[in-house]
Each structure stands twice: as C-alpha cells, then as structure tokens.
Design a protein around this motif. Structure first.
Motif, short mmCIF file in Angstrom:
data_model
loop_
_atom_site.label_atom_id
_atom_site.label_comp_id
_atom_site.label_asym_id
_atom_site.label_seq_id
_atom_site.Cartn_x
_atom_site.Cartn_y
_atom_site.Cartn_z
N GLU A 98 0.77 -1.05 0.02
CA GLU A 98 0.32 0.23 -0.17
C GLU A 98 1.06 1.28 0.17
OE1 GLU A 98 -2.87 -0.14 3.10
OE2 GLU A 98 -4.10 -1.68 2.21
N GLU A 99 1.87 1.36 0.76
CA GLU A 99 2.75 2.49 0.86
C GLU A 99 3.39 2.77 -0.64
OE1 GLU A 99 4.66 5.71 1.87
OE2 GLU A 99 3.07 4.73 2.64
N LEU A 100 3.90 1.45 -1.18
CA LEU A 100 4.51 1.68 -2.48
C LEU A 100 3.69 2.15 -3.57
CD1 LEU A 100 7.15 -1.10 -2.42
CD2 LEU A 100 7.64 1.31 -2.37
N ALA A 101 2.35 1.91 -3.51
CA ALA A 101 1.51 2.17 -4.41
C ALA A 101 1.16 3.88 -4.06
CB ALA A 101 0.16 1.48 -4.09
N ARG A 102 1.11 3.96 -2.95
CA ARG A 102 0.72 5.48 -2.39
C ARG A 102 1.93 6.53 -3.22
NH1 ARG A 102 2.01 9.54 1.05
NH2 ARG A 102 3.71 8.19 1.97
N GLU A 103 3.01 5.96 -2.79
CA GLU A 103 4.33 6.56 -3.23
C GLU A 103 5.43 5.75 -3.52
OE1 GLU A 103 7.39 9.96 -1.56
OE2 GLU A 103 5.48 9.79 -0.42
N PRO A 104 5.90 5.76 -4.86
CA PRO A 104 6.87 4.69 -5.14
C PRO A 104 8.13 4.83 -4.39
CG PRO A 104 5.58 5.39 -7.20
CD PRO A 104 5.25 6.35 -5.97
N ALA A 105 8.89 4.09 -4.56
CA ALA A 105 10.38 4.38 -3.82
C ALA A 105 11.42 3.71 -4.99
CB ALA A 105 10.53 3.53 -2.75
N ASP A 106 12.51 4.29 -5.23
CA ASP A 106 13.66 4.00 -5.86
C ASP A 106 14.35 2.60 -5.41
OD1 ASP A 106 13.58 6.11 -8.10
OD2 ASP A 106 14.23 7.19 -6.03
N VAL A 107 14.63 2.54 -4.23
CA VAL A 107 15.30 1.52 -3.28
C VAL A 107 14.31 0.94 -2.29
CG1 VAL A 107 17.18 0.78 -2.14
CG2 VAL A 107 17.26 2.55 -3.99
N VAL A 108 14.15 -0.35 -1.91
CA VAL A 108 13.31 -0.59 -0.60
C VAL A 108 14.33 -1.43 -0.04
CG1 VAL A 108 11.65 -1.96 0.27
CG2 VAL A 108 11.26 -0.71 -1.75
N LEU A 109 14.92 -1.06 1.46
CA LEU A 109 15.63 -1.82 2.12
C LEU A 109 14.89 -2.52 2.99
CD1 LEU A 109 17.72 0.48 1.12
CD2 LEU A 109 18.53 0.45 3.53
N VAL A 110 15.08 -4.03 2.99
CA VAL A 110 14.15 -4.94 3.83
C VAL A 110 15.16 -5.44 5.03
CG1 VAL A 110 12.88 -7.03 3.79
CG2 VAL A 110 12.85 -5.57 1.84
N ASP A 111 14.72 -5.16 6.10
CA ASP A 111 15.39 -5.89 7.13
C ASP A 111 15.23 -7.23 7.16
OD1 ASP A 111 15.61 -6.85 9.92
OD2 ASP A 111 15.39 -4.83 10.71
N CYS A 112 16.42 -8.06 7.58
CA CYS A 112 16.32 -9.60 7.51
C CYS A 112 15.40 -10.14 8.38
CB CYS A 112 17.61 -10.02 7.52
SG CYS A 112 18.36 -9.78 9.34
N MET A 113 14.76 -9.40 9.36
CA MET A 113 14.03 -10.02 10.29
C MET A 113 12.43 -9.87 9.88
SD MET A 113 15.45 -10.32 12.98
CE MET A 113 14.01 -10.48 14.10
N VAL A 114 12.26 -9.20 8.55
CA VAL A 114 10.76 -9.39 7.90
C VAL A 114 10.94 -9.62 6.27
CG1 VAL A 114 9.71 -7.99 9.62
CG2 VAL A 114 10.97 -6.72 7.71
#
Length: 375
Positions: A98-114
């Motif tokens: 939902e957040e990326l649909a609201r406002e795109p990102a060039d980079v998404v950093l994903v914590d290894c916990m999730v």
C-alpha cells in the motif's frame, strides 16, 4: 519500473521491525543515506519511531501488522513461534504494498527480520536490498529448507529465496563472520562491517571495571543467568557496573556491593576504559565491546539467535570466551578471572578494536545502496 532518481533525490523505503539490536545499525545506515540527500521513509512498529525519526527519516507505523513486542516474556517454544510470525506477517506485506502504491520508491531496504516484505518490494519494480545486521551464518542456517523458519517461510510463500534481492548488505566483520555469497538469496553482496554506535569507543584499560550487560529482550532464564553472573563478580576484587533492562526486575536481583546498578545506558558511556564485558552475545553489544578493545565473555541466552555463533567467533579469535547460559557461579567466576588476567587476550582485543574502528560500515552500506539504485 519507477524512474531512477539522482543520489541526492533517491527515494528510499526501509521496512524493519521492533526487534532489539537491529534498530541501531539500521538507523545508522538511514542517517548515512539522509546525509547524502536521500528521502527516507521507514515502515516499522510504532515503538521504534523516535530512533528512526532521529536518523532523519519520515516514520510510518504499520497499520495492518499484528501487535508485536520483543520485550514480552515468552517461554522457549512460544518465543520461537513469535519470531516466525513476525517474519511472515502478511499485514507487513500489505503495508509495504500500500505504501509503495501511494508513493513509489527507488530503493526498498528490507530488514532480514521481515523477509515477508521482499515480495511486495520486488513487485513494485524498485531496487531491493536485503539488510543482514547479525552473523550471516545464522541467517543462512535459519533459511535452510530443513530449519523451522525455512520450512515455515516456504509454506507462507515468504522465503527470501522466492523473492531474491538485488543486493544483500551484511553488517558484520569479515574476520569474525566469513560470508558464503552462494547461501544468501541476492544477486549481489557487500559485507560492510559492523555498525558501531557513536563510531566506536576508545580502547580498554587494565585498571578499568567489568561491564555486565545482558539483552533488553526477555529471554527464558536470563534473570537467573544474570544473578549467577552478579554473584560471580561479587566474589572478585573488581569494580563493576550492570545495566538492567525494563524486562528485568531489579527488585528480584541481589546486587553485590562492588557492582553499580544502572538502567539502559549507551555502550559509548560504559565501555571506554572497561576491562571486560560479560554479555548475552548480542551482535551489537559484542561488536561495541570489541571495537572498544574490550575482551568479551559471552553467556548466550538463546539458541534461536546468532548469540552462540557470536560466542564461538569471540573464542576462535582469542578475544574472549563463551559459556552456556546455565554456567555455574564457579564457572563464571573462573572465566572472568582468566580473561582479566590474560594479557594476550587483552592485546588481541586491542588490535581487533583498532581494525573495527577504522571501518565506516554505515557509510559503506549507504554507498552500496546508492550504487545499486543507480545501476
């Protein structure tokens, strides 16, 4: 695919969790990105909003994630199941989408916990970066198909191998945690080194005190292990300080006369001049001590974390020892005496501290993120 921004305008979304030792290194990388002019948003549990806002990010609390706190006391099996639920929480995946649909990102950093966040991050077309802030060998072991977490994530369709990242950044020391790139589900790999709070502290001192610092997370048996450690320190002619997390009731502990009791205290205030740290083997706590040139006695609290691996690495490098969480007062006292009296251990710890302090892991990680985004 979203248009790529210049480094100064790169839009970064960070997806992370309230998981204890992950907050400081992730926040440091965010601060490095923010200093370069990136616009950083953080999706996480509300309890960690202050830390990420202080790093220069816009904080967005999860709206669909299930309630979660690592501070809740859980017996062994319930603790493991809780972490499995966090890693595969579909509410987190929904928030990311939902957040990326609201406002795109060039980079998404994903914590290894999730790792559940990898799928919506990849689907958005953004460059996806997986951030590992503990020993890589722990995570590659957890992600094996035969491990409980690996099997669970496959069933939940959230396994990182199903949605491999464009880049993995490992925030550990290469000498203590040699990385096997083939075991990490990502197209590229950068091992930036451990992120040190405040850039690392000065080296220890032969005349300093013993620091006792266990986890802020409530692990089964931690209060009892801490009490045995305090009893061991209390029988020695040393000055010491113990930090007590909210999960530990100070009224239930016997504090020896030679031990100063404190609440949560930044490592940068405790470690300069210390002679030894006795801790639970948390990655951040241990790296902070070693960066200060301080030997470490690891009393690992959980076999479901990287703490035993950290203890093994400390012992293998000759900069400390590792004991089981049920070690007796006598065993703890003997180990503390050995480490305090071993000049070779102190010298090796001092040399390792110099190397760790020379690395600027947060800046290296930020450079790797921006290079991946521009590629």
């Amino acid at each position: 695919m979203p248009a790529r921004a210049s480094a100064a305008g790169t839009r970064v979304l960070v997806v992370t969790a309230h998981a204890g030792g992950n907050t400081q290194p992730v926040a440091a990388v965010i601060a490095a990105l923010a200093r370069r002019g990136c616009r950083v948003r953080v999706l996480a549990h509300p309890a960690v909003s202050a830390a990420y806002e202080a790093s220069g990010a816009e904080f967005l609390p999860y709206r669909h994630a299930r309630p979660w706190s690592p501070l809740a006391a859980r017996p062994g099996i319930r603790s493991m199941l809780g972490w499995l639920g966090l890693a595969s929480d579909r509410g987190i995946a929904r928030d990311v989408a939902e957040e990326l649909a609201r406002e795109p990102a060039d980079v998404v950093l994903v914590d290894c916990m999730v790792p559940v966040a990898l799928a919506p991050a990849r689907a958005s077309g953004a460059t996806t970066v997986l951030v590992l802030h503990a020993f890589s060998r722990y995570w590659t072991g957890q992600w094996r198909p035969t491990s409980p977490m690996g099997a669970w994530l496959r069933v939940r369709r959230a396994h990182p191998a199903r949605h491999p990242a464009d880049l993995a950044i490992v925030l550990t020391d290469p000498g203590l945690d040699p990385v096997d790139p083939s075991a990490i589900p990502a197209a590229g790999l950068v091992q930036a080194g451990p992120v040190l709070a405040g850039g690392g502290a000065a080296a220890g001192s032969a005349a300093g005190r013993v620091v006792v610092s266990f986890s802020t997370i409530s692990y089964p048996g931690q209060r009892e292990a801490l009490q045995r450690t305090l009893d061991a320190v209390g029988a020695l002619p040393v000055d010491a300080v113990v930090t007590l997390a909210p999960s530990l009731d100070a009224q239930e502990l016997r504090i020896p006369a030679n031990v100063e009791r404190r609440g949560f205290t930044p490592h940068a205030e405790l470690l300069p001049g210390a002679r030894l740290l006795v801790g639970h083997g948390g990655h951040g706590t241990t790296m902070a001590a070693l960066a200060a040139g301080v030997p470490v006695l690891v009393v690992a609290m959980s076999s479901h974390a990287d703490q035993p691996l950290v203890g093994e690495a400390v012992a293998r490098a000759g900069v400390g020892e590792s004991l089981h969480r049920e070690a007796s007062v006598a065993q703890l006292r003997a180990a503390i005496e050995r480490l305090l009296g071993d000049e070779a251990v102190a010298a090796r710890a001092a040399r390792l501290g110099e190397r760790l302090r020379d690395a600027d892991a947060a800046e290296r990680a930020a450079s790797a993120v921006l290079a991946a985004a521009s590629g």
